[in-house]
Write a protein that holds these residues in place. Structure first.
Motif, mmCIF file in Angstrom:
data_model
loop_
_atom_site.group_PDB
_atom_site.id
_atom_site.type_symbol
_atom_site.label_atom_id
_atom_site.label_comp_id
_atom_site.label_asym_id
_atom_site.label_seq_id
_atom_site.Cartn_x
_atom_site.Cartn_y
_atom_site.Cartn_z
ATOM 1 N N PRO A 26 -25.458 102.911 51.564
ATOM 2 C CA PRO A 26 -24.439 102.273 52.415
ATOM 3 C C PRO A 26 -24.240 102.996 53.749
ATOM 4 C CG PRO A 26 -23.645 102.439 50.152
ATOM 5 C CD PRO A 26 -24.926 103.210 50.216
ATOM 6 N N LEU A 27 -24.337 104.331 53.744
ATOM 7 C CA LEU A 27 -24.202 105.074 55.001
ATOM 8 C C LEU A 27 -25.378 104.798 55.933
ATOM 9 C CD1 LEU A 27 -22.806 108.572 53.949
ATOM 10 C CD2 LEU A 27 -21.800 107.001 55.606
ATOM 11 N N VAL A 28 -26.582 104.749 55.387
ATOM 12 C CA VAL A 28 -27.754 104.422 56.204
ATOM 13 C C VAL A 28 -27.570 103.039 56.827
ATOM 14 C CG1 VAL A 28 -30.233 103.890 56.165
ATOM 15 C CG2 VAL A 28 -29.366 105.931 54.988
ATOM 16 N N ASP A 29 -27.145 102.079 56.029
ATOM 17 C CA ASP A 29 -26.937 100.722 56.547
ATOM 18 C C ASP A 29 -25.886 100.704 57.655
ATOM 19 O OD1 ASP A 29 -28.828 99.784 54.747
ATOM 20 O OD2 ASP A 29 -27.340 99.022 53.310
ATOM 21 N N LYS A 30 -24.840 101.501 57.496
ATOM 22 C CA LYS A 30 -23.780 101.561 58.507
ATOM 23 C C LYS A 30 -24.322 102.173 59.812
ATOM 24 C CE LYS A 30 -19.416 101.405 59.827
ATOM 25 N NZ LYS A 30 -18.912 100.182 60.395
ATOM 26 N N VAL A 31 -25.120 103.249 59.704
ATOM 27 C CA VAL A 31 -25.730 103.858 60.897
ATOM 28 C C VAL A 31 -26.604 102.830 61.614
ATOM 29 C CG1 VAL A 31 -27.421 105.554 61.724
ATOM 30 C CG2 VAL A 31 -25.646 106.251 60.094
ATOM 31 N N VAL A 32 -27.452 102.163 60.853
ATOM 32 C CA VAL A 32 -28.362 101.176 61.436
ATOM 33 C C VAL A 32 -27.570 100.087 62.159
ATOM 34 C CG1 VAL A 32 -30.065 99.381 60.893
ATOM 35 C CG2 VAL A 32 -30.250 101.659 59.834
ATOM 36 N N SER A 33 -26.547 99.573 61.527
ATOM 37 C CA SER A 33 -25.737 98.518 62.126
ATOM 38 C C SER A 33 -25.055 98.998 63.413
ATOM 39 C CB SER A 33 -24.691 98.057 61.111
ATOM 40 O OG SER A 33 -23.782 97.160 61.689
ATOM 41 N N GLU A 34 -24.427 100.173 63.354
ATOM 42 C CA GLU A 34 -23.729 100.723 64.525
ATOM 43 C C GLU A 34 -24.702 100.958 65.684
ATOM 44 O OE1 GLU A 34 -20.455 101.524 65.127
ATOM 45 O OE2 GLU A 34 -19.768 100.776 63.182
ATOM 46 N N VAL A 35 -25.857 101.538 65.388
ATOM 47 C CA VAL A 35 -26.814 101.863 66.451
ATOM 48 C C VAL A 35 -27.418 100.594 67.036
ATOM 49 C CG1 VAL A 35 -28.993 103.025 67.002
ATOM 50 C CG2 VAL A 35 -27.273 104.188 65.594
ATOM 51 N N SER A 81 -17.768 106.797 72.790
ATOM 52 C CA SER A 81 -17.056 106.539 71.539
ATOM 53 C C SER A 81 -18.017 106.033 70.459
ATOM 54 C CB SER A 81 -15.934 105.525 71.786
ATOM 55 O OG SER A 81 -15.309 105.180 70.580
ATOM 56 N N ASP A 82 -18.943 105.152 70.845
ATOM 57 C CA ASP A 82 -19.968 104.672 69.905
ATOM 58 C C ASP A 82 -20.786 105.850 69.377
ATOM 59 O OD1 ASP A 82 -19.169 102.072 70.481
ATOM 60 O OD2 ASP A 82 -20.974 101.561 71.630
ATOM 61 N N HIS A 83 -21.168 106.754 70.268
ATOM 62 C CA HIS A 83 -21.944 107.930 69.870
ATOM 63 C C HIS A 83 -21.168 108.767 68.857
ATOM 64 C CE1 HIS A 83 -24.903 108.373 73.520
ATOM 65 N NE2 HIS A 83 -24.943 107.168 72.980
ATOM 66 N N ALA A 84 -19.878 108.959 69.111
ATOM 67 C CA ALA A 84 -19.057 109.780 68.212
ATOM 68 C C ALA A 84 -19.010 109.173 66.815
ATOM 69 C CB ALA A 84 -17.649 109.936 68.788
ATOM 70 N N THR A 85 -18.903 107.867 66.739
ATOM 71 C CA THR A 85 -18.886 107.185 65.438
ATOM 72 C C THR A 85 -20.192 107.425 64.696
ATOM 73 O OG1 THR A 85 -17.380 105.478 66.246
ATOM 74 C CG2 THR A 85 -18.726 104.913 64.321
ATOM 75 N N VAL A 86 -21.303 107.228 65.375
ATOM 76 C CA VAL A 86 -22.614 107.411 64.746
ATOM 77 C C VAL A 86 -22.823 108.869 64.361
ATOM 78 C CG1 VAL A 86 -25.117 107.289 65.140
ATOM 79 C CG2 VAL A 86 -23.645 105.373 65.807
ATOM 80 N N GLU A 87 -22.401 109.779 65.222
ATOM 81 C CA GLU A 87 -22.596 111.197 64.924
ATOM 82 C C GLU A 87 -21.824 111.612 63.666
ATOM 83 O OE1 GLU A 87 -23.340 115.297 67.326
ATOM 84 O OE2 GLU A 87 -22.139 113.746 68.299
ATOM 85 N N ARG A 88 -20.632 111.084 63.493
ATOM 86 C CA ARG A 88 -19.863 111.375 62.267
ATOM 87 C C ARG A 88 -20.600 110.835 61.037
ATOM 88 N NH1 ARG A 88 -15.630 110.261 65.775
ATOM 89 N NH2 ARG A 88 -15.435 108.118 65.049
ATOM 90 N N LEU A 89 -21.162 109.648 61.144
ATOM 91 C CA LEU A 89 -21.925 109.077 60.026
ATOM 92 C C LEU A 89 -23.168 109.911 59.727
ATOM 93 C CD1 LEU A 89 -21.690 105.298 61.012
ATOM 94 C CD2 LEU A 89 -20.530 106.403 59.075
ATOM 95 N N LEU A 90 -23.868 110.343 60.774
ATOM 96 C CA LEU A 90 -25.063 111.173 60.584
ATOM 97 C C LEU A 90 -24.699 112.506 59.937
ATOM 98 C CD1 LEU A 90 -26.928 110.522 63.956
ATOM 99 C CD2 LEU A 90 -27.540 109.624 61.693
ATOM 100 N N LYS A 91 -23.562 113.059 60.317
ATOM 101 C CA LYS A 91 -23.114 114.329 59.724
ATOM 102 C C LYS A 91 -22.841 114.131 58.233
ATOM 103 C CE LYS A 91 -22.077 118.655 60.165
ATOM 104 N NZ LYS A 91 -23.153 119.604 60.481
ATOM 105 N N GLU A 92 -22.267 112.994 57.876
ATOM 106 C CA GLU A 92 -22.028 112.680 56.465
ATOM 107 C C GLU A 92 -23.340 112.580 55.689
ATOM 108 O OE1 GLU A 92 -19.202 109.648 54.499
ATOM 109 O OE2 GLU A 92 -18.832 109.449 56.662
ATOM 110 N N LEU A 93 -24.352 112.006 56.328
ATOM 111 C CA LEU A 93 -25.661 111.839 55.686
ATOM 112 C C LEU A 93 -26.436 113.151 55.568
ATOM 113 C CD1 LEU A 93 -27.120 108.568 57.226
ATOM 114 C CD2 LEU A 93 -26.881 109.069 54.790
ATOM 115 N N GLU A 94 -26.142 114.104 56.453
ATOM 116 C CA GLU A 94 -26.897 115.349 56.503
ATOM 117 C C GLU A 94 -26.861 116.047 55.144
ATOM 118 O OE1 GLU A 94 -27.364 118.752 59.865
ATOM 119 O OE2 GLU A 94 -25.338 118.474 59.097
ATOM 120 N N GLY A 95 -28.030 116.320 54.615
ATOM 121 C CA GLY A 95 -28.126 117.028 53.349
ATOM 122 C C GLY A 95 -27.893 116.175 52.116
ATOM 123 N N MET A 96 -27.502 114.932 52.281
ATOM 124 C CA MET A 96 -27.259 114.051 51.145
ATOM 125 C C MET A 96 -28.597 113.555 50.589
ATOM 126 S SD MET A 96 -24.937 110.553 51.098
ATOM 127 C CE MET A 96 -23.444 111.363 51.649
#
Length: 186
Positions: free
Chosen positions: A101-110, A77-92
Motif C-alpha cells: 500500500p505504501l508503494v502504491d501511495k508513492v506511485v500515485s503521489e509522484v 509540499s508534494d516533495h515533503a509528502t513523498v519523502e515522508r512516505l519514502l522514509k516509511e518504506l526505508e528498510g521495510m
C-alpha cells in the motif's frame, strides 16, 4: 540520471525513468523480494531529483514565473509528502503488509506531481526564461544530482540557502552507506 539539455528536458527524462521503475515494481507480484530492490532504485532517483529541484528549479520559478511563489510552495509540499512516505518504506521488507500500500501511495503521489509539473510548471518556466537560462538551470540540476543525498531526509531543509549547504554532506554519507550495504547496485 544526468542526460544533458535544458532543465525541462533533463527533468522530463528523469520523470520517464522513474515511471519505468514504477511500471517494473507494479508488474511484480506483492511480496516479491525484487520489489524491495526496485523501491530502493526509485527512492535514490526521487531523492536526488527532488533535492536538485528544491535547490535550483523552485527558486528559479519563484524568481521568473509570475505568481511562481505559490506554485513552488505546492511542489515543495508534494516533495515533503513523498519523502515522508519514502522514509516509511526505508528498510521495510517487501513481505511487510504495509509495504505494497505504501508503494502504491508513492506511485500515485509522484505520478500526480509529475503531471502537475509537466502541464503547469514547465510551460510557465519555458515562457518566463530564455533558452540560455533554461540551459544554465539544466547544468545546475545535473551538478546538484551528483552530490545529492540518496535516502529520504524529511526533516532536512528544503529551501535555499540551508538545503544547498546541507545536501552535499548528507549525500556523501548516504553514498557511503549505499556503498557499504550494496544498496542501489542492482
Amino acid at each position: 540520471m544526468g542526460h544533458g539539455g535544458n532543465v525541462i528536458a533533463e527533468l522530463t527524462t528523469d520523470h520517464r525513468e522513474v515511471e519505468e521503475l514504477f511500471d517494473k515494481v507494479q508488474a511484480l507480484p506483492p511480496g516479491d523480494e525484487r520489489r524491495r530492490e526496485i523501491v530502493d532504485e526509485f527512492t535514490i532517483e526521487l531523492v536526488r531529483h527532488s533535492v536538485a529541484e528544491e535547490e535550483y528549479l523552485y527558486p528559479a520559478v519563484r524568481e521568473h514565473v509570475p505568481g511562481g511563489g505559490p506554485l513552488a510552495d505546492k511542489e515543495i509540499s508534494d516533495h515533503a509528502t513523498v519523502e515522508r512516505l519514502l522514509k516509511e518504506l526505508e528498510g521495510m521488507e517487501a513481505t511487510d503488509s504495509r509495504f505494497d500500500p505504501l508503494v502504491d501511495k508513492v506511485v500515485s503521489e509522484v505520478r500526480e506531481h509529475i503531471a502537475d509539473e509537466e502541464q503547469n510548471l514547465f510551460p510557465a518556466l519555458a515562457k518566463a526564461c530564455s533558452p540560455e537560462a533554461l540551459d544554465d538551470l539544466g547544468d545546475k540540476i545535473r551538478a546538484a544530482k551528483k552530490l545529492a543525498p540518496t535516502r529520504p531526509h524529511p526533516s532536512a531543509p528544503d529551501t535555499p540557502p540551508a538545503n544547498k549547504l546541507l545536501a552535499p554532506g548528507a549525500g556523501l554519507v548516504d553514498r557511503a552507506r549505499d556503498f557499504v550495504t550494496g544498496r542501489g547496485r542492482s
